[in-house]
Design a protein around this motif. Sequence first.
Motif, PDB file in Angstrom:
ATOM      1  N   GLU A 106      -9.517  23.914 -23.576  1.00  0.00           N
ATOM      2  CA  GLU A 106     -10.207  22.755 -24.137  1.00  0.00           C
ATOM      3  C   GLU A 106      -9.661  21.439 -23.592  1.00  0.00           C
ATOM      4  O   GLU A 106     -10.346  20.426 -23.587  1.00  0.00           O
ATOM      5  N   LYS A 107      -8.389  21.480 -23.130  1.00  0.00           N
ATOM      6  CA  LYS A 107      -7.787  20.244 -22.626  1.00  0.00           C
ATOM      7  C   LYS A 107      -7.948  20.098 -21.119  1.00  0.00           C
ATOM      8  O   LYS A 107      -7.417  19.174 -20.510  1.00  0.00           O
ATOM      9  N   GLY A 108      -8.640  21.034 -20.514  1.00  0.00           N
ATOM     10  CA  GLY A 108      -8.867  20.952 -19.071  1.00  0.00           C
ATOM     11  C   GLY A 108      -7.758  21.588 -18.250  1.00  0.00           C
ATOM     12  O   GLY A 108      -7.705  21.436 -17.035  1.00  0.00           O
ATOM     13  N   GLU A 109      -6.855  22.326 -18.921  1.00  0.00           N
ATOM     14  CA  GLU A 109      -5.760  22.976 -18.200  1.00  0.00           C
ATOM     15  C   GLU A 109      -6.160  24.390 -17.781  1.00  0.00           C
ATOM     16  O   GLU A 109      -6.619  25.173 -18.631  1.00  0.00           O
ATOM     17  N   GLU A 152     -19.766  27.240 -19.998  1.00  0.00           N
ATOM     18  CA  GLU A 152     -18.946  26.969 -21.184  1.00  0.00           C
ATOM     19  C   GLU A 152     -18.960  28.189 -22.094  1.00  0.00           C
ATOM     20  O   GLU A 152     -19.965  28.879 -22.184  1.00  0.00           O
ATOM     21  N   VAL A 153     -17.823  28.391 -22.753  1.00  0.00           N
ATOM     22  CA  VAL A 153     -17.744  29.460 -23.747  1.00  0.00           C
ATOM     23  C   VAL A 153     -18.040  28.846 -25.112  1.00  0.00           C
ATOM     24  O   VAL A 153     -17.468  27.815 -25.466  1.00  0.00           O
ATOM     25  N   ILE A 154     -18.954  29.461 -25.825  1.00  0.00           N
ATOM     26  CA  ILE A 154     -19.255  28.981 -27.174  1.00  0.00           C
ATOM     27  C   ILE A 154     -18.102  29.380 -28.093  1.00  0.00           C
ATOM     28  O   ILE A 154     -17.545  30.470 -27.937  1.00  0.00           O
ATOM     29  N   ASP A 155     -17.771  28.493 -29.021  1.00  0.00           N
ATOM     30  CA  ASP A 155     -16.688  28.761 -29.992  1.00  0.00           C
ATOM     31  C   ASP A 155     -16.573  30.237 -30.318  1.00  0.00           C
ATOM     32  O   ASP A 155     -17.524  30.846 -30.772  1.00  0.00           O
ATOM     33  N   HIS A 173     -17.200  42.103 -25.409  1.00  0.00           N
ATOM     34  CA  HIS A 173     -16.047  41.593 -26.158  1.00  0.00           C
ATOM     35  C   HIS A 173     -16.427  40.417 -27.050  1.00  0.00           C
ATOM     36  O   HIS A 173     -15.556  39.762 -27.618  1.00  0.00           O
ATOM     37  N   ARG A 174     -17.721  40.154 -27.127  1.00  0.00           N
ATOM     38  CA  ARG A 174     -18.243  39.045 -27.946  1.00  0.00           C
ATOM     39  C   ARG A 174     -17.639  37.703 -27.544  1.00  0.00           C
ATOM     40  O   ARG A 174     -17.304  36.873 -28.389  1.00  0.00           O
ATOM     41  N   ILE A 175     -17.452  37.546 -26.217  1.00  0.00           N
ATOM     42  CA  ILE A 175     -17.121  36.227 -25.687  1.00  0.00           C
ATOM     43  C   ILE A 175     -18.458  35.651 -25.237  1.00  0.00           C
ATOM     44  O   ILE A 175     -19.064  36.162 -24.290  1.00  0.00           O
ATOM     45  N   VAL A 176     -18.950  34.642 -25.951  1.00  0.00           N
ATOM     46  CA  VAL A 176     -20.332  34.220 -25.728  1.00  0.00           C
ATOM     47  C   VAL A 176     -20.397  33.012 -24.806  1.00  0.00           C
ATOM     48  O   VAL A 176     -19.749  31.990 -25.026  1.00  0.00           O
ATOM     49  N   ILE A 177     -21.194  33.173 -23.756  1.00  0.00           N
ATOM     50  CA  ILE A 177     -21.411  32.115 -22.777  1.00  0.00           C
ATOM     51  C   ILE A 177     -22.598  31.277 -23.249  1.00  0.00           C
ATOM     52  O   ILE A 177     -23.611  31.822 -23.682  1.00  0.00           O
ATOM     53  N   ASN A 178     -22.451  29.965 -23.162  1.00  0.00           N
ATOM     54  CA  ASN A 178     -23.584  29.102 -23.503  1.00  0.00           C
ATOM     55  C   ASN A 178     -24.570  29.077 -22.330  1.00  0.00           C
ATOM     56  O   ASN A 178     -24.298  28.481 -21.284  1.00  0.00           O
ATOM     57  N   GLY A 179     -25.689  29.747 -22.520  1.00  0.00           N
ATOM     58  CA  GLY A 179     -26.678  29.910 -21.442  1.00  0.00           C
ATOM     59  C   GLY A 179     -27.163  28.593 -20.860  1.00  0.00           C
ATOM     60  O   GLY A 179     -27.488  28.514 -19.674  1.00  0.00           O
ATOM     61  N   ASP A 180     -27.200  27.538 -21.691  1.00  0.00           N
ATOM     62  CA  ASP A 180     -27.704  26.244 -21.204  1.00  0.00           C
ATOM     63  C   ASP A 180     -26.718  25.542 -20.272  1.00  0.00           C
ATOM     64  O   ASP A 180     -27.071  24.566 -19.623  1.00  0.00           O
ATOM     65  N   THR A 181     -25.469  26.034 -20.242  1.00  0.00           N
ATOM     66  CA  THR A 181     -24.463  25.336 -19.432  1.00  0.00           C
ATOM     67  C   THR A 181     -24.133  26.079 -18.142  1.00  0.00           C
ATOM     68  O   THR A 181     -23.220  25.700 -17.414  1.00  0.00           O
ATOM     69  N   ILE A 182     -24.876  27.158 -17.890  1.00  0.00           N
ATOM     70  CA  ILE A 182     -24.545  27.980 -16.709  1.00  0.00           C
ATOM     71  C   ILE A 182     -24.845  27.223 -15.426  1.00  0.00           C
ATOM     72  O   ILE A 182     -25.910  26.640 -15.252  1.00  0.00           O
ATOM     73  N   HIS A 183     -23.863  27.243 -14.553  1.00  0.00           N
ATOM     74  CA  HIS A 183     -24.024  26.651 -13.243  1.00  0.00           C
ATOM     75  C   HIS A 183     -23.720  27.758 -12.238  1.00  0.00           C
ATOM     76  O   HIS A 183     -22.612  28.265 -12.198  1.00  0.00           O
ATOM     77  N   LYS A 201     -17.388  19.206 -17.693  1.00  0.00           N
ATOM     78  CA  LYS A 201     -17.265  20.140 -18.822  1.00  0.00           C
ATOM     79  C   LYS A 201     -16.100  19.725 -19.722  1.00  0.00           C
ATOM     80  O   LYS A 201     -16.171  19.840 -20.936  1.00  0.00           O
ATOM     81  N   LEU A 202     -15.040  19.245 -19.061  1.00  0.00           N
ATOM     82  CA  LEU A 202     -13.837  18.878 -19.783  1.00  0.00           C
ATOM     83  C   LEU A 202     -14.121  17.804 -20.829  1.00  0.00           C
ATOM     84  O   LEU A 202     -13.607  17.843 -21.939  1.00  0.00           O
ATOM     85  N   GLU A 203     -15.013  16.855 -20.438  1.00  0.00           N
ATOM     86  CA  GLU A 203     -15.333  15.771 -21.368  1.00  0.00           C
ATOM     87  C   GLU A 203     -15.866  16.299 -22.692  1.00  0.00           C
ATOM     88  O   GLU A 203     -15.754  15.670 -23.728  1.00  0.00           O
ATOM     89  N   LYS A 204     -16.488  17.490 -22.623  1.00  0.00           N
ATOM     90  CA  LYS A 204     -17.037  18.063 -23.859  1.00  0.00           C
ATOM     91  C   LYS A 204     -15.974  18.787 -24.677  1.00  0.00           C
ATOM     92  O   LYS A 204     -16.238  19.227 -25.796  1.00  0.00           O
TER      93      LYS A 204
END
Length: 470
Positions: free
Chosen positions: A126-129, A91-94, A68-78, A26-29
């Motif tokens: 975004e930086k993997g921290e 992943e959280v969408i922008d 809270h309108r924090i949108v999860i990207n459904g295609d990335t759910i694991h 995920k971090l790579e993205k």
Amino acid sequence: MMTEMDKSIEELLLAKDRRRDLRLQKLEKGCITLSFNLNIPGLPKSNDSFHTFFSVCLKELKNYLLAHRIVINGDTIHCETDAAGDFFLAEVIDSDYTAIQIKNLCETFETSHPVGRLLDVDVVDEKGEPVSSGKAKLCFFCNNAPAIYCMRKQAHDYAAMRMKVELEISKYQESKKKEYVCKQLAMLATQSLLHEVALAPKPGLVDRFDEGSHTDMDFSTFLNSTAALSVSFRKIADFGYSFSGDDIKEALPKLRLIGLEIESDMFAETNGVNTHKGAIFLLGFSIFVSAYLLSRELFTNEKFISVIQDMNGDLVARELGKKLYIGKETHGEECYRKFGNKGKGIRGEIQAGMPCVFQKALPVLHQSLDKEEILNDRLLNKGLTQALLAIISENDDSNILYRKGEEVLQELKDKASTCLLKSKNKEFESVYNDLIAFCKEKRISPGGSADLLAVSYFMYSVNRQLVSND
Ligand SMILES: [Zn+2]
């Protein structure tokens, strides 16, 4: 040789490695990721009960994020269960939030949740921290030292910790079950009143097209009244579910008090017209006893009848045999004095464990509705009409007895029996229309039977939707 324990630990480490790899992918993205897991001490990290609990909390978390309108990207759910337990990563969408703001909101989710300390929502930026809010969580077990301190020091016994976790989870699941059952009971009670009044055509009664023998109420009066009742049904269900007295009769004063409150709500909404007094009485008891038995996982129709009888054992003698108020005799008292057992009315019916409901109406409803998956208007109209006829043919409606006398009541019962007998042949329509015309001409309204119909459909629905048949 590897022991079972070594094997479990190796599997656990492997699962943790896989999770780290997943996060790296995920971090790579370069996007914010959010993960969710349970804090389960010891092994195994998941079982049926943990998994169910995880699924319930995950659903709550997803709703919280959405709200809270924090949108999860459904295609990335694991989402999976492995040796490291139940795990969700996405992943959280922008969004308008920064990673730290998302983390803070997730911490609020945890701290406001009744068993939030078993929940772990992690955010990676975004930086993997990994994002930290800097607040140390207290240990779930001792509620004294920071969780991380107790964990590193292995301060508590694993078996004892697991026991506490299991207990907290089962308490939480029990509270969710209560919420579900009570909500359902209130809803089913409201549904039963709506379906009863909508049913058409009906002899002498208000329905969706006709006022029957009434001049002071119509369909809309009943809708308003039902709405007024519906808000309090939940109160009765909660009371029944939580009732813990040794003698169920101890519940009667409070139950009557809620009943009186609902009656005033009804009269306020109908401008003083009695639409549902009988239904409040019968449904009130039925909701209470259903909730009481469902909370103990003891619900059967037989058990229901026996509890209703326990609660109302001497009701007729107690309330009709002697005067409750100084002053003019009530219709019920007069009816009982004049007609004896035949004039026991609604009190007699409930004291006997509602035989019109369980012996007459329910068998009809089971026969006509059980095999149907979805109960649409046409099916309900047919099934409920038959059930109403079964009730009228048996019920000594004290209101009709009081106003019209024994002969007219008998004629009404006979006509309903004839309709029932002919229910499956083509003469039905004509005999049913004859019954409707008879009620209109004599200005008879079998309101007591309508109340019993609503209760019958309620009991049918409770059996159908809330009682497992295994
Ligand atoms: Zn501790």
